[in-house]
Design an enzyme around this catalytic site. Sequence first.
Site: not given
Length: 227
Positions: A22, A205-207
């Site tokens: 990620e 967290n892909r934020l």
Amino acid sequence: MDAMRHDDDPAGREPGPQEVREPGSREAALDEAMLADNPVTQFAGWLADAVAAALPEPTAMVLATVSGEGCPRARTVLLKNYDADGVTFYTNRTSRKATDLAAVPRACLLFPWHAMQRQVIISGTVTALSTGQSEPYFRSRPRGSQLGAWASRQSSVIASRDELDERYARLERRWPDPVPVPMPEFWGGYRVVPASWEFWQGRQNRLHDRFRYRRAGDEWVIERQAP
């Protein structure tokens, strides 16, 4: 690397696809207080960061165009200049990208600075530079690149590498050093005039943090976008 065989897995599991980590393992942030008032200044700072980080080809940008038939196409070109008027690159005017831009004079540019977890996306209209505007950059290119611009009719089909090399050799004989190489009439610059600039900073967290500068008359409106 060879894929793991079923009998290599002590748990007896079926082999699955390669895991992809990620993004956001190194925390960074981008907020409104960090942004310049205009996108050119913001871009200058980020480009300087990419150069200082010794990223490979920091001025490489993906140029996306659409053909007259509506077919999207993308390729990598090099940034050669940028200022308040726009972002400039150069190419063969008989190339696929140039014929696309002649039919649909709009484009999108992407700077993929993955190692820094940053991207910049520029969208806007495109104008072709004149011969007078293009020639100073052509003169600044290495002699081999000047000859190469003549040798390659970009995007056309050729029979072999030998054909390309023989064409280049003929041009070397035609304009032996130090005879100046003239700029081809089928070569020149293009300027992307931005309607928007987007600055993307990877987060956990892909934020991710995303900010868009949107042209509103003579002003730039800055908007945070959901990731």
